[in-house]
Design an enzyme around this catalytic site. Structure first.
Site: not given
Ligand code: G3H
Ligand code: 13P
Ligand code: ZN
Length: 317
Positions: A87, A217
């Site tokens: 991701d 998101g």
């Molecule tokens: O969109 C991204 C995720 O919410 C990942 O967040 O890097 O804190 O795991 P993180």
């Molecule tokens: P949220 O913060 O809405 O859960 O989005 C997650 C996301 O886009 C991870 O890539």
């Molecule tokens: Zn994201």
């Protein structure tokens, strides 16, 4: 190692099937054994395909070997339709590294670079990925809010529909994350009447028929979870997510991957806070963490059923 060695499947086969049948695949973020077990158990219980999403910072947190050992230890079978997805990969190098580790798809997030540079790096990642039969998601437009420690964006730059065809043709990516008003984190809308920009999504879907689109998101931010957190010592105010009816509407317009992280963070926190408040004398992490894990499981089952509509889809063509 390749993703097939771990029983994982090519993400884009899943997305194309979902697109054809009008449902979405949940991409749920995992960052430890508990989130992994909860997401996997929910997918198995509901007989749903699922994407295990790992951000760069989650990968740092777990470490490559521990992540892949957990995946191997779960004995995933190809007919379970489980994908492992990087991701928000921010460089060619991290995407190539994830592919070499056994991820079945990667996201190259170069959305903050100028259009031409975004095309150049996304095309380079797609070329390497396709050599390994791995699929690639890219992003056009900027999705605001907190993404991870490397990416914080306060602006929201919606995707320009005029750019999408050129971008997809020049990069050869397999799916596209679009910015239509969602944002990362728990504070997505200033008022409860704020709606996603379905006009933009409709134009993109028209210009890219049969092409998998992705919503980042997209957490719903369930009010019950926020309430549980706040009645057990938390302070989360003005949190507002994307209403379920808007997520379902997006699914009718070629969105077939929906990213959810914040909802699971809320669920985990709600479970842990409840147990600690109820048992102030508890100092056994296995007890209170298990409640958090249980609430993550319930949340994933609920979203697979109510938002993704992906339950019992394992054997669809
Ligand atoms: O969109 C991204 C995720 O919410 C990942 O967040 O890097 O804190 O795991 P993180
Ligand atoms: P949220 O913060 O809405 O859960 O989005 C997650 C996301 O886009 C991870 O890539
Ligand atoms: Zn994201």
């Amino acid at each position: 190692m390749t993703y097939q060695d771990f029983g994982l499947v090519n993400t884009n086969n899943m997305l194309n099937k979902a697109l054809k049948h009008g449902y979405a695949i949940g991409a749920f973020n995992m960052y430890n054994m508990e989130t992994f077990k909860a997401i996997l158990a929910a997918a198995r219980e509901t007989q749903s395909p699922v994407i295990l999403a790992v951000s760069e910072s989650a990968l740092d947190y777990m470490g490559d070997d521990i992540l892949m050992s957990m995946i191997r230890g779960a004995n995933i079978k190809p007919n379970e339709n489980i994908a492992l997805h990087l991701d928000h990969g921010h460089s060619y190098e991290i995407c190539a590294h994830a592919i070499d580790m056994g991820f079945s798809s990667v996201m190259i997030d170069a959305s903050k670079l100028p259009f031409k540079d975004n095309i150049e790096i996304s095309a380079r990642v797609a070329k390497y990925a396709h050599k390994h039969n791995v699929s690639v998601e890219a992003e056009l437009g900027v999705i605001s809010g907190h993404e991870d420690k490397n990416t914080k964006s306060d602006i929201s730059l919606f995707t320009h529909p005029d750019d999408v065809v050129e971008f997809v043709l020049k990069t050869n990516v397999d799916s596209l994350a679009v910015a239509i008003g969602t944002s990362h984190g728990a504070y997505k809308r200033k008022s409860s009447t704020e709606k996603l920009h379905f006009d933009i999504l409709a134009k993109i879907a028209e210009l890219l028929p049969d092409f998998p689109l992705v919503l980042h998101g997209a957490s719903n931010i369930p009010k019950e979870l926020v309430k549980i957190i706040n009645t057990n010592g938390g302070e989360i105010t003005n949190a507002r997510g994307i209403p379920i009816d808007q997520l379902r509407q997006a699914v009718t317009m070629n969105v077939c991957k929906i990213n959810v992280d914040s909802d699971l963070r809320l669920a985990f926190t709600a479970g842990i806070r409840t147990t600690l408040k109820l048992h102030p004398d508890s100092f056994n992490p296995r007890e209170y963490i298990a409640t958090g894990m249980g609430m993550v499981y319930e949340t994933v089952v609920g979203e697979i059923t109510d938002i993704m509509n992906s339950a019992n889809r394992l054997f669809n063509d």
